[in-house]
Design an enzyme around this catalytic site. Structure first.
Site, mmCIF file in Angstrom:
data_model
loop_
_atom_site.group_PDB
_atom_site.id
_atom_site.type_symbol
_atom_site.label_atom_id
_atom_site.label_comp_id
_atom_site.label_asym_id
_atom_site.label_seq_id
_atom_site.Cartn_x
_atom_site.Cartn_y
_atom_site.Cartn_z
ATOM 1 N N ALA A 31 0.873 -1.069 0.012
ATOM 2 C CA ALA A 31 -0.004 -0.035 0.077
ATOM 3 C C ALA A 31 1.064 1.323 0.086
ATOM 4 C CB ALA A 31 -0.869 -0.179 1.418
ATOM 5 N N ASP A 32 2.218 1.090 0.073
ATOM 6 C CA ASP A 32 2.947 2.065 0.369
ATOM 7 C C ASP A 32 2.975 3.122 -1.294
ATOM 8 O OD1 ASP A 32 5.598 3.513 1.566
ATOM 9 O OD2 ASP A 32 6.192 3.164 -0.606
ATOM 10 N N ILE A 33 2.761 4.484 -0.846
ATOM 11 C CA ILE A 33 2.823 5.331 -2.102
ATOM 12 C C ILE A 33 4.189 5.435 -2.842
ATOM 13 C CG2 ILE A 33 2.301 7.686 -2.979
ATOM 14 C CD1 ILE A 33 -0.194 6.288 -1.873
ATOM 15 N N LEU A 55 6.367 3.125 -3.195
ATOM 16 C CA LEU A 55 6.615 1.968 -3.760
ATOM 17 C C LEU A 55 5.660 1.912 -5.200
ATOM 18 C CD1 LEU A 55 7.940 -0.796 -4.135
ATOM 19 C CD2 LEU A 55 6.102 -1.877 -2.517
#
Length: 298
Positions: free
Chosen positions: A251-253, A255
């Site tokens: 969910a990391d922006i 990444l």
DNA sequence: GGCCAGGCTAGCA
DNA sequence: TGCTAGCATGGC
């Protein structure tokens, strides 16, 4: 006192220590003249300064470190374990490249970063606090907040003519009031998350040292109930604190943005899409994430 | 000036 | 279980 560890596989130490220079901190000193990295490592209540370097710089890399002469045997064992983990000494990076080079778009990334290993956090409390502060904020501002927190902690050690800041202990952070962090431009919530977490560590509700040998599931069960700690935060601690090899913060922006750039996927992939793509990265999803994050910094 | 940033909680359906 | 407003501030 001098110690050494042989590193498995390619290790470009210069590349590794150049990376933190993008966001300087009072916690460490990077010197490119003798290619060394210096920081304090906390062992029990003592912060021990350690200077790390390598010889030679290519095949058969050996990691060396020096520290004060009065370090005890037990302390030096702890330091060795910490350095082994922080510099990912035992990771077979060649196997990671082998896995990733099956994806054409990765070859350029591997060539560019060949030998790069991340430098992980000094201890788990530091890692947790760093990650909590980093939630939702742009990384530049987040690192500003971390530096202010370090300044407020006001703990230092002298070593070889230099002064090193030491990351505040859980006890120190637990002693603060929320207003102390509010005064540093922390949001009310973030001040609560950080200080409440420190208090949970100090009063024994959370036993960080148990996490080293815990399963990922046990780690989620331990940390997720704490207010301010969600899935992303645990994933980042698994990556930067515990050094687990196959973690994917899908969910990391950052990444998602990195994948968007490398794979040319528009708009940027969502969480499910990231998980699907990353199936091929097993069992190296942490390392793929490190490299993708690194690609954002250039 | 406005949108976004290496998220999380609480409240609601 | 799933969705979303609100948080709070600096970067760009």
């Amino acid at each position: 006192m001098i110690n050494g560890l042989k590193v498995r596989g390619p290790f470009d130490f210069e590349k590794a220590i150049r990376r933190p220079l993008a966001r300087p901190s009072k916690l460490f000193i990077v010197r490119m003249d003798d290619v060394s990295y210096t920081r304090a490592i906390r062992v029990q209540s003592r912060a021990i300064p350690v200077t790390v370097s390598v010889t030679p710089s290519h095949d058969d890399v050996v990691l060396h470190w020096t520290m004060p002469d009065d370090v005890s045997f037990e302390e030096s064992m702890h330091i060795e374990t910490t350095i082994r983990r922080m510099f990912c000494v035992d990771e077979d990076v060649e196997a990671f490249y082998e896995t990733m080079s099956r994806r054409p778009m990765w070859n350029e990334l591997i060539n560019r970063f060949y030998g790069l290993r991340p430098i992980l956090d000094g201890d788990l409390f530091e890692s947790m606090v760093n990650v909590i502060i980093g939630q939702q904020l742009n990384v530049k501002f987040a690192s500003t907040l971390v530096e202010r927190l370090i300044d407020l902690g006001d703990e230092r050690v002298e070593w070889e003519g230099s002064t090193l800041a030491v990351f505040p202990s859980p006890e120190r952070v637990a002693s603060w009031a929320y207003e102390d962090l509010r005064a540093l431009s922390f949001s009310q919530r973030k001040a609560e998350y950080v200080i409440d977490f420190a208090r949970a560590v100090v009063d024994g509700r959370v036993n960080l040292s148990k996490l080293w040998t815990a399963t990922e599931e046990e780690i989620y069960e331990t940390l997720l109930p704490l207010r301010g700690i969600g899935r992303w935060t645990v994933e980042c601690v698994l990556l930067f604190g515990l050094g687990r090899r196959d973690v994917l913060p899908a969910a990391d922006i950052g990444l998602q943005n990195a994948i968007h750039k490398l794979y040319g996927i528009t708009p940027r992939p969502d969480e499910d899409e990231v998980r699907r793509l990353a199936e091929l990265w097993r069992p190296w999803r942490s390392w793929a994430t490190y490299y993708l994050w690194q690609s954002l910094n250039e």
